[in-house]
Design a protein around this motif. Structure first.
Motif, PDB file in Angstrom:
ATOM      1  N   GLY A   8      29.133  36.546  49.240  1.00 44.17           N
ATOM      2  CA  GLY A   8      29.373  36.717  50.533  1.00 44.17           C
ATOM      3  C   GLY A   8      28.679  35.973  51.379  1.00 44.17           C
ATOM      4  N   GLY A   9      27.466  35.273  51.052  1.00 39.96           N
ATOM      5  CA  GLY A   9      26.471  34.313  51.569  1.00 39.96           C
ATOM      6  C   GLY A   9      26.679  33.158  50.939  1.00 39.96           C
ATOM      7  N   ALA A  10      25.432  32.517  50.545  1.00 39.50           N
ATOM      8  CA  ALA A  10      25.327  31.179  50.104  1.00 39.50           C
ATOM      9  C   ALA A  10      25.180  31.189  48.439  1.00 39.50           C
ATOM     10  CB  ALA A  10      24.045  30.632  50.770  1.00 39.50           C
ATOM     11  N   GLY A  11      25.633  30.214  47.926  1.00 35.31           N
ATOM     12  CA  GLY A  11      25.551  29.997  46.512  1.00 35.31           C
ATOM     13  C   GLY A  11      25.208  28.646  46.027  1.00 35.31           C
ATOM     14  N   VAL A  25      31.083  39.431  39.088  1.00 34.62           N
ATOM     15  CA  VAL A  25      29.918  39.462  39.978  1.00 34.62           C
ATOM     16  C   VAL A  25      30.070  39.521  41.369  1.00 34.62           C
ATOM     17  CG1 VAL A  25      28.056  37.993  40.195  1.00 34.62           C
ATOM     18  CG2 VAL A  25      29.009  38.072  37.877  1.00 34.62           C
ATOM     19  N   LYS A  26      29.654  40.323  42.012  1.00 32.76           N
ATOM     20  CA  LYS A  26      29.555  40.470  43.354  1.00 32.76           C
ATOM     21  C   LYS A  26      28.328  40.317  44.261  1.00 32.76           C
ATOM     22  CE  LYS A  26      31.741  43.223  47.231  1.00 32.76           C
ATOM     23  NZ  LYS A  26      32.614  44.610  47.358  1.00 32.76           N
ATOM     24  N   ILE A  27      28.228  39.162  44.927  1.00 34.21           N
ATOM     25  CA  ILE A  27      26.776  38.928  45.461  1.00 34.21           C
ATOM     26  C   ILE A  27      27.110  39.028  47.066  1.00 34.21           C
ATOM     27  CG2 ILE A  27      25.046  37.120  45.814  1.00 34.21           C
ATOM     28  CD1 ILE A  27      25.407  38.060  42.928  1.00 34.21           C
ATOM     29  N   GLY A  28      26.548  40.058  47.774  1.00 37.41           N
ATOM     30  CA  GLY A  28      26.352  40.317  48.998  1.00 37.41           C
ATOM     31  C   GLY A  28      25.620  39.148  49.728  1.00 37.41           C
ATOM     32  N   ASN A  81      30.131  44.828  35.082  1.00 38.56           N
ATOM     33  CA  ASN A  81      29.839  44.223  36.461  1.00 38.56           C
ATOM     34  C   ASN A  81      28.609  44.155  36.913  1.00 38.56           C
ATOM     35  OD1 ASN A  81      32.699  44.959  36.736  1.00 38.56           O
ATOM     36  ND2 ASN A  81      32.324  47.173  37.309  1.00 38.56           N
ATOM     37  N   MET A  82      28.386  42.979  37.455  1.00 41.80           N
ATOM     38  CA  MET A  82      26.921  42.674  38.230  1.00 41.80           C
ATOM     39  C   MET A  82      27.163  42.818  39.746  1.00 41.80           C
ATOM     40  SD  MET A  82      24.873  39.153  37.594  1.00 41.80           S
ATOM     41  CE  MET A  82      23.671  38.756  38.618  1.00 41.80           C
TER      42      MET A  82
END
Length: 221
Positions: free
Chosen positions: A76-79, A56-59, A38-39
């Motif tokens: 959750g935000g921008a990518g 992969v979980k990006i806040g 997990n990342m």
């Protein structure tokens, strides 16, 4: 392989490999990064290379200059990514990509680029600026899609698709389709359709045949 847990900001030089990563702030990697498990990033992640990971979980935001391969990606935000293969994409914010191959995608926000998937769901009031190629496409109420190619498509009330090419599709009440090209059948439940054409073939759907092979790259070994 090691694990990394950091509350603040981290800057690393790749290529580098971890079992798991949990960063509360920001992560920057100059080069390739592999995470077998997990990342989780609370803030932002910037990968100046390729990213290969499990979940992969990006806040906040994520930027991958190269290729991303992940079993699951939650933003959750921008990518921003170049290209990639993702088992399941859960987009809550915005994502720009060159070309993404996905098993399943749920877009709640804005996607820009080309997405090719078994199942693609564009949620209420969400938008796709680009192209969707899907085995099963669902455009929820008041969503917007520029161009879509689908084996089966469901367009809900108030959804708008500028160009829809489908084998079979159901078009909901008060939805809008600029150009509808269908191969077998379509069910019109009160859609505003500007132009209708019958198609002998939809060659763009051939990209779905490559999807299974590409998804095998999710095996990290």
């Amino acid at each position: 392989m090691s694990e990394m847990r950091v509350g603040g900001a981290v800057s690393l030089a790749g290529p580098i490999e971890f079992e798991n990563i949990d960063v509360g702030g920001s992560l920057k990697v100059k080069g390739d990064l592999t995470v077998r498990g997990n990342m989780k990033i609370g803030g932002s992640a910037s990968i100046e290379g390729n990213l290969k990971a499990g979940r992969v979980k990006i806040g906040g935001s994520i930027s991958v200059q190269g290729r991303i391969v992940a079993e699951e990606l939650t933003i959750g935000g921008a990518g921003s990514v170049g290209e990639g293969v993702i088992g399941e994409l859960l987009l809550g914010g915005s994502l720009k990509a060159g070309r993404l191959y996905v098993g399943k995608a749920r877009i709640s926000g804005r996607f820009t680029g080309v997405i090719i998937g078994k199942t693609v769901i564009v949620e209420k009031k969400s938008k796709v600026e680009g192209t969707v190629v899907a085995g099963n496409l669902v455009a929820r109420r008041n969503s917007e899609i520029e161009e879509a190619y689908a084996v089966e498509a469901e367009v809900e009330r108030g959804a708008e698709i500028s160009k829809l090419h489908c084998v079979k599709c159901v078009l909901g009440k008060k939805s809008w389709v600029g150009l509808l090209r269908y191969k077998e059948s379509y069910k019109d439940e009160g859609c505003d359709i500007d132009k209708i054409e019958e198609a002998e073939d939809i060659p763009e759907l051939a990209e779905l045949k490559e999807l299974e092979d590409r998804l095998t790259s999710l095996q990290l070994g």
